[in-house]
Design a protein around this motif. Structure first.
Motif, PDB file in Angstrom:
ATOM      1  N   PHE A  30       5.780   7.924   6.060  1.00  0.00           N
ATOM      2  CA  PHE A  30       6.928   8.227   6.773  1.00  0.00           C
ATOM      3  C   PHE A  30       7.232   7.310   7.928  1.00  0.00           C
ATOM      4  CE2 PHE A  30       9.247  10.614  10.132  1.00  0.00           C
ATOM      5  CZ  PHE A  30      10.143  10.932   9.670  1.00  0.00           C
ATOM      6  N   PHE A  31       8.411   6.296   8.095  1.00  0.00           N
ATOM      7  CA  PHE A  31       8.760   5.643   8.887  1.00  0.00           C
ATOM      8  C   PHE A  31       9.734   6.226   9.814  1.00  0.00           C
ATOM      9  CE2 PHE A  31       7.292   3.292   5.463  1.00  0.00           C
ATOM     10  CZ  PHE A  31       6.330   2.363   5.969  1.00  0.00           C
ATOM     11  N   SER A  32       9.455   6.385  11.019  1.00  0.00           N
ATOM     12  CA  SER A  32      10.236   7.169  12.057  1.00  0.00           C
ATOM     13  C   SER A  32      11.355   6.180  12.844  1.00  0.00           C
ATOM     14  CB  SER A  32       9.277   7.670  13.266  1.00  0.00           C
ATOM     15  OG  SER A  32       8.720   6.902  13.988  1.00  0.00           O
ATOM     16  N   THR A  33      11.193   5.184  12.643  1.00  0.00           N
ATOM     17  CA  THR A  33      12.266   4.100  13.380  1.00  0.00           C
ATOM     18  C   THR A  33      13.472   3.824  12.320  1.00  0.00           C
ATOM     19  OG1 THR A  33      10.715   3.073  14.694  1.00  0.00           O
ATOM     20  CG2 THR A  33      12.662   2.212  14.639  1.00  0.00           C
ATOM     21  N   GLN A  34      14.672   4.205  12.488  1.00  0.00           N
ATOM     22  CA  GLN A  34      15.727   3.575  11.668  1.00  0.00           C
ATOM     23  C   GLN A  34      15.852   2.348  11.333  1.00  0.00           C
ATOM     24  OE1 GLN A  34      19.681   3.823  13.321  1.00  0.00           O
ATOM     25  NE2 GLN A  34      20.413   5.216  11.566  1.00  0.00           N
ATOM     26  N   GLU A  35      15.981   2.305   9.742  1.00  0.00           N
ATOM     27  CA  GLU A  35      15.759   1.249   9.062  1.00  0.00           C
ATOM     28  C   GLU A  35      16.968   0.332   9.227  1.00  0.00           C
ATOM     29  OE1 GLU A  35      14.435  -1.831   7.793  1.00  0.00           O
ATOM     30  OE2 GLU A  35      12.964  -0.553   7.302  1.00  0.00           O
ATOM     31  N   THR A  36      17.152  -1.031   9.593  1.00  0.00           N
ATOM     32  CA  THR A  36      18.384  -1.564   9.785  1.00  0.00           C
ATOM     33  C   THR A  36      18.480  -2.779   8.919  1.00  0.00           C
ATOM     34  OG1 THR A  36      17.403  -2.910  11.428  1.00  0.00           O
ATOM     35  CG2 THR A  36      18.257  -0.993  12.231  1.00  0.00           C
ATOM     36  N   THR A  37      17.743  -2.854   7.843  1.00  0.00           N
ATOM     37  CA  THR A  37      17.773  -4.232   7.152  1.00  0.00           C
ATOM     38  C   THR A  37      17.115  -4.052   5.712  1.00  0.00           C
ATOM     39  OG1 THR A  37      17.469  -6.596   6.952  1.00  0.00           O
ATOM     40  CG2 THR A  37      15.677  -5.325   7.867  1.00  0.00           C
ATOM     41  N   THR A  38      17.265  -5.080   4.677  1.00  0.00           N
ATOM     42  CA  THR A  38      16.503  -4.642   3.560  1.00  0.00           C
ATOM     43  C   THR A  38      15.099  -4.831   3.695  1.00  0.00           C
ATOM     44  OG1 THR A  38      16.855  -6.989   2.847  1.00  0.00           O
ATOM     45  CG2 THR A  38      18.411  -5.390   2.191  1.00  0.00           C
ATOM     46  N   SER A  39      14.319  -4.153   2.891  1.00  0.00           N
ATOM     47  CA  SER A  39      12.807  -4.031   3.061  1.00  0.00           C
ATOM     48  C   SER A  39      12.146  -4.335   1.416  1.00  0.00           C
ATOM     49  CB  SER A  39      12.221  -3.209   3.887  1.00  0.00           C
ATOM     50  OG  SER A  39      12.497  -1.995   3.346  1.00  0.00           O
ATOM     51  N   THR A  40      10.967  -4.932   1.380  1.00  0.00           N
ATOM     52  CA  THR A  40      10.520  -5.037   0.160  1.00  0.00           C
ATOM     53  C   THR A  40       8.875  -4.435   0.437  1.00  0.00           C
ATOM     54  OG1 THR A  40      11.585  -6.838  -0.558  1.00  0.00           O
ATOM     55  CG2 THR A  40       9.564  -6.359  -1.996  1.00  0.00           C
ATOM     56  N   PRO A  41       8.820  -3.157   0.331  1.00  0.00           N
ATOM     57  CA  PRO A  41       7.407  -2.844   0.277  1.00  0.00           C
ATOM     58  C   PRO A  41       6.379  -3.444  -0.824  1.00  0.00           C
ATOM     59  CG  PRO A  41       8.766  -0.908  -0.799  1.00  0.00           C
ATOM     60  CD  PRO A  41       9.627  -2.015  -0.538  1.00  0.00           C
ATOM     61  N   ASN A  42       4.959  -3.469  -0.157  1.00  0.00           N
ATOM     62  CA  ASN A  42       4.068  -4.050  -0.925  1.00  0.00           C
ATOM     63  C   ASN A  42       2.896  -2.691  -1.073  1.00  0.00           C
ATOM     64  OD1 ASN A  42       2.375  -6.094  -2.226  1.00  0.00           O
ATOM     65  ND2 ASN A  42       1.144  -5.938  -0.198  1.00  0.00           N
ATOM     66  N   ILE A  43       3.011  -2.276  -2.446  1.00  0.00           N
ATOM     67  CA  ILE A  43       1.991  -1.208  -2.458  1.00  0.00           C
ATOM     68  C   ILE A  43       0.660  -1.953  -3.176  1.00  0.00           C
ATOM     69  CG2 ILE A  43       1.524   0.677  -4.070  1.00  0.00           C
ATOM     70  CD1 ILE A  43       4.158   0.874  -2.565  1.00  0.00           C
ATOM     71  N   ARG A  44      -0.374  -1.433  -2.345  1.00  0.00           N
ATOM     72  CA  ARG A  44      -1.776  -1.780  -2.611  1.00  0.00           C
ATOM     73  C   ARG A  44      -2.795  -0.692  -2.524  1.00  0.00           C
ATOM     74  NH1 ARG A  44      -2.591  -5.960   2.685  1.00  0.00           N
ATOM     75  NH2 ARG A  44      -2.807  -4.287   4.229  1.00  0.00           N
ATOM     76  N   TRP A  45      -3.997  -0.982  -2.781  1.00  0.00           N
ATOM     77  CA  TRP A  45      -5.002   0.120  -2.232  1.00  0.00           C
ATOM     78  C   TRP A  45      -5.300   0.093  -0.741  1.00  0.00           C
ATOM     79  CZ3 TRP A  45      -6.339   4.256  -4.842  1.00  0.00           C
ATOM     80  CH2 TRP A  45      -7.222   5.082  -4.166  1.00  0.00           C
ATOM     81  N   ASP A  46      -5.508  -1.242  -0.343  1.00  0.00           N
ATOM     82  CA  ASP A  46      -5.687  -1.292   1.084  1.00  0.00           C
ATOM     83  C   ASP A  46      -6.014  -2.882   1.393  1.00  0.00           C
ATOM     84  OD1 ASP A  46      -8.533  -2.088   0.534  1.00  0.00           O
ATOM     85  OD2 ASP A  46      -9.066   0.128   1.229  1.00  0.00           O
ATOM     86  N   SER A  47      -6.279  -3.309   2.464  1.00  0.00           N
ATOM     87  CA  SER A  47      -6.644  -4.760   2.710  1.00  0.00           C
ATOM     88  C   SER A  47      -7.614  -5.406   2.105  1.00  0.00           C
ATOM     89  CB  SER A  47      -6.628  -4.890   4.241  1.00  0.00           C
ATOM     90  OG  SER A  47      -7.699  -4.350   4.808  1.00  0.00           O
ATOM     91  N   THR A  48      -8.571  -4.416   1.690  1.00  0.00           N
ATOM     92  CA  THR A  48      -9.720  -4.976   0.877  1.00  0.00           C
ATOM     93  C   THR A  48      -9.325  -5.118  -0.640  1.00  0.00           C
ATOM     94  OG1 THR A  48     -11.192  -4.235   2.659  1.00  0.00           O
ATOM     95  CG2 THR A  48     -12.373  -4.894   0.741  1.00  0.00           C
TER      96      THR A  48
END
Length: 128
Positions: A30-48
């Motif tokens: 959940f992202f609480s700040t209003q989105e103002t542009t296009t975005s491309t989420p990157n689904i991953r397990w974690d940084s490792t």
């Protein structure tokens, strides 16, 4: 013996500034700040670990991304482990705008096929 619960990650920001979605932390973001542009989420397990190292062939995972809506802010594409994916969008086409208010909710069911590729079934709904 009880109901099934999923973790929720609350992000004090917008998706376009925080594109890594680490499902090792939570499946609902959940992202609480209003989105103002296009975005491309990157689904991953974690940084490792990559998602491919945790979701084996024949398994599926569902990821829900909730953004605070604005007409100019939306996600029409997604990555898995940094690589672009071809989503199959409910209704036949990717979103071309965000909702006018409320929340945009993106749900991606990601199935890892036997050949190692992914089938990504995507849906977006606006709750105003």
């Amino acid at each position: 013996t009880g109901g099934m619960l999923e973790g929720v990650r609350l992000v004090a920001g917008k998706l376009s500034d925080n594109t890594n979605i680490d499902v090792g932390d939570a499946n609902i973001w959940f992202f609480s700040t209003q989105e103002t542009t296009t975005s491309t989420p990157n689904i991953r397990w974690d940084s490792t670990y990559s998602l491919a190292s945790k979701v084996i062939r024949g398994e599926a995972i569902t990821v829900t991304i909730i953004t605070t809506a604005a007409a100019g802010g939306y996600s029409a594409n997604m990555n898995i482990d940094g690589a672009g994916q071809t989503e199959e969008w409910n209704g036949g086409s990717a979103p071309s705008a965000g909702g006018d208010g409320g929340y945009d909710v993106y749900t991606h069911t990601i199935y890892r096929k036997v050949d190692g590729n992914y089938l990504v079934l995507s849906n977006v709904s606006n709750f105003a």
